[in-house]
Design a protein around this motif. Structure first.
Motif, PDB file in Angstrom:
ATOM      1  N   GLY A  71      23.316   8.331   1.360  1.00 13.40           N
ATOM      2  CA  GLY A  71      24.018   7.712   1.694  1.00 13.40           C
ATOM      3  C   GLY A  71      23.339   7.503   3.227  1.00 13.40           C
ATOM      4  N   VAL A  72      21.969   8.044   3.428  1.00 14.41           N
ATOM      5  CA  VAL A  72      21.648   8.227   5.042  1.00 14.41           C
ATOM      6  C   VAL A  72      20.381   6.968   5.127  1.00 14.41           C
ATOM      7  CG1 VAL A  72      19.211   9.594   6.127  1.00 14.41           C
ATOM      8  CG2 VAL A  72      21.050  10.699   4.575  1.00 14.41           C
ATOM      9  N   ILE A  73      20.264   6.524   4.231  1.00 11.41           N
ATOM     10  CA  ILE A  73      19.366   4.511   5.533  1.00 11.41           C
ATOM     11  C   ILE A  73      19.453   3.930   3.641  1.00 11.41           C
ATOM     12  CG2 ILE A  73      17.067   6.480   5.527  1.00 11.41           C
ATOM     13  CD1 ILE A  73      15.532   4.769   2.779  1.00 11.41           C
ATOM     14  N   GLU A  74      19.758   2.821   4.346  1.00 11.88           N
ATOM     15  CA  GLU A  74      19.391   1.259   3.029  1.00 11.88           C
ATOM     16  C   GLU A  74      17.947   0.671   3.083  1.00 11.88           C
ATOM     17  OE1 GLU A  74      22.767  -2.057   2.856  1.00 11.88           O
ATOM     18  OE2 GLU A  74      22.977  -1.037   4.512  1.00 11.88           O
ATOM     19  N   GLN A  75      17.530   0.701   1.972  1.00  9.91           N
ATOM     20  CA  GLN A  75      16.498  -0.290   2.160  1.00  9.91           C
ATOM     21  C   GLN A  75      17.137  -2.114   1.325  1.00  9.91           C
ATOM     22  OE1 GLN A  75      14.527   2.860  -0.250  1.00  9.91           O
ATOM     23  NE2 GLN A  75      12.873   2.084   1.586  1.00  9.91           N
ATOM     24  N   ARG A  76      15.599  -2.867   2.204  1.00  9.74           N
ATOM     25  CA  ARG A  76      15.577  -4.454   1.150  1.00  9.74           C
ATOM     26  C   ARG A  76      14.246  -4.740   2.003  1.00  9.74           C
ATOM     27  NH1 ARG A  76      19.035  -7.464   6.244  1.00  9.74           N
ATOM     28  NH2 ARG A  76      16.839  -8.303   7.698  1.00  9.74           N
ATOM     29  N   ASP A  77      14.016  -5.886   0.884  1.00  8.52           N
ATOM     30  CA  ASP A  77      13.138  -6.157   0.644  1.00  8.52           C
ATOM     31  C   ASP A  77      12.903  -7.179   1.457  1.00  8.52           C
ATOM     32  OD1 ASP A  77      11.722  -4.433  -1.375  1.00  8.52           O
ATOM     33  OD2 ASP A  77      13.277  -5.778  -3.143  1.00  8.52           O
ATOM     34  N   ALA A  78      11.493  -7.645   1.748  1.00  4.57           N
ATOM     35  CA  ALA A  78      11.224  -8.855   2.670  1.00  4.57           C
ATOM     36  C   ALA A  78       9.290  -9.078   2.170  1.00  4.57           C
ATOM     37  CB  ALA A  78      11.438  -7.873   4.229  1.00  4.57           C
ATOM     38  N   GLY A  79       9.901  -9.956   2.011  1.00  2.34           N
ATOM     39  CA  GLY A  79       8.699 -10.522   1.375  1.00  2.34           C
ATOM     40  C   GLY A  79       8.313  -9.491   1.080  1.00  2.34           C
ATOM     41  N   ALA A  80       6.524  -9.107   1.112  1.00  2.00           N
ATOM     42  CA  ALA A  80       6.316  -7.822  -0.063  1.00  2.00           C
ATOM     43  C   ALA A  80       6.515  -6.506   0.522  1.00  2.00           C
ATOM     44  CB  ALA A  80       4.394  -8.357  -0.281  1.00  2.00           C
ATOM     45  N   LYS A  81       7.156  -6.513   1.516  1.00  5.45           N
ATOM     46  CA  LYS A  81       7.520  -4.784   2.183  1.00  5.45           C
ATOM     47  C   LYS A  81       8.338  -4.740   1.887  1.00  5.45           C
ATOM     48  CE  LYS A  81       4.228  -5.412   5.746  1.00  5.45           C
ATOM     49  NZ  LYS A  81       4.317  -5.298   6.981  1.00  5.45           N
ATOM     50  N   ARG A  82       9.303  -3.592   1.725  1.00  9.96           N
ATOM     51  CA  ARG A  82      10.415  -2.434   1.899  1.00  9.96           C
ATOM     52  C   ARG A  82      10.916  -1.991   3.587  1.00  9.96           C
ATOM     53  NH1 ARG A  82      12.496  -0.356  -3.407  1.00  9.96           N
ATOM     54  NH2 ARG A  82      12.647  -2.538  -3.994  1.00  9.96           N
ATOM     55  N   VAL A  83      11.508  -2.770   3.387  1.00 11.23           N
ATOM     56  CA  VAL A  83      12.245  -2.288   5.179  1.00 11.23           C
ATOM     57  C   VAL A  83      13.248  -1.823   4.898  1.00 11.23           C
ATOM     58  CG1 VAL A  83      10.999  -4.392   6.418  1.00 11.23           C
ATOM     59  CG2 VAL A  83      13.270  -4.568   5.700  1.00 11.23           C
ATOM     60  N   ASN A  84      13.801  -0.206   6.263  1.00 18.71           N
ATOM     61  CA  ASN A  84      14.661   0.305   6.566  1.00 18.71           C
ATOM     62  C   ASN A  84      15.322   0.594   7.431  1.00 18.71           C
ATOM     63  OD1 ASN A  84      13.583   2.616   3.925  1.00 18.71           O
ATOM     64  ND2 ASN A  84      11.633   1.872   5.408  1.00 18.71           N
TER      65      ASN A  84
END
Length: 105
Positions: A71-84
């Motif tokens: 539960g420390v981070i959240e990630q999502r895809d933004a185009g070809a990258k996964r951002v945090n």
């Protein structure tokens, strides 16, 4: 997968995590470094490959998975990258002062 689409990462909300799991996630020097770098960055700006850590891609993916499941981070895809993003507000609500202690320790 042959379509080229990545599977969305699964997340655990800090409300569902015991403090021991967060302690274990933050106890690793690589994961703590990731969290400290995220704390200095705006949400959703840092891609997974932008962290200065001494591990390869597979190990880095594992570290991100541990941080997500704690539960420390959240990630999502933004185009070809996964951002945090660091789940600062959620962690502070669940464990007041814990993140500040880890970041300043």
């Amino acid at each position: 997968m042959t379509s080229g689409h990545r599977v969305e990462p699964t997340h655990t909300h800090p409300d569902q995590v015991p403090v021991q799991v967060v302690f274990a996630a933050l106890a690793d020097p690589v994961r703590l470094s990731i969290v400290r770098e995220l704390a200095q960055s705006p949400d959703w700006l840092r891609a997974c490959g932008s962290f200065d850590v001494p591990v390869g891609k597979a190990a880095l993916s594992h570290h991100f998975a541990v941080l997500r499941s704690a539960g420390v981070i959240e990630q999502r895809d933004a185009g070809a990258k996964r951002v945090n993003r660091l789940r600062r507000a959620e962690l502070d609500a669940r464990f007041p002062g814990l993140l500040a202690l880890a970041l300043n320790g």
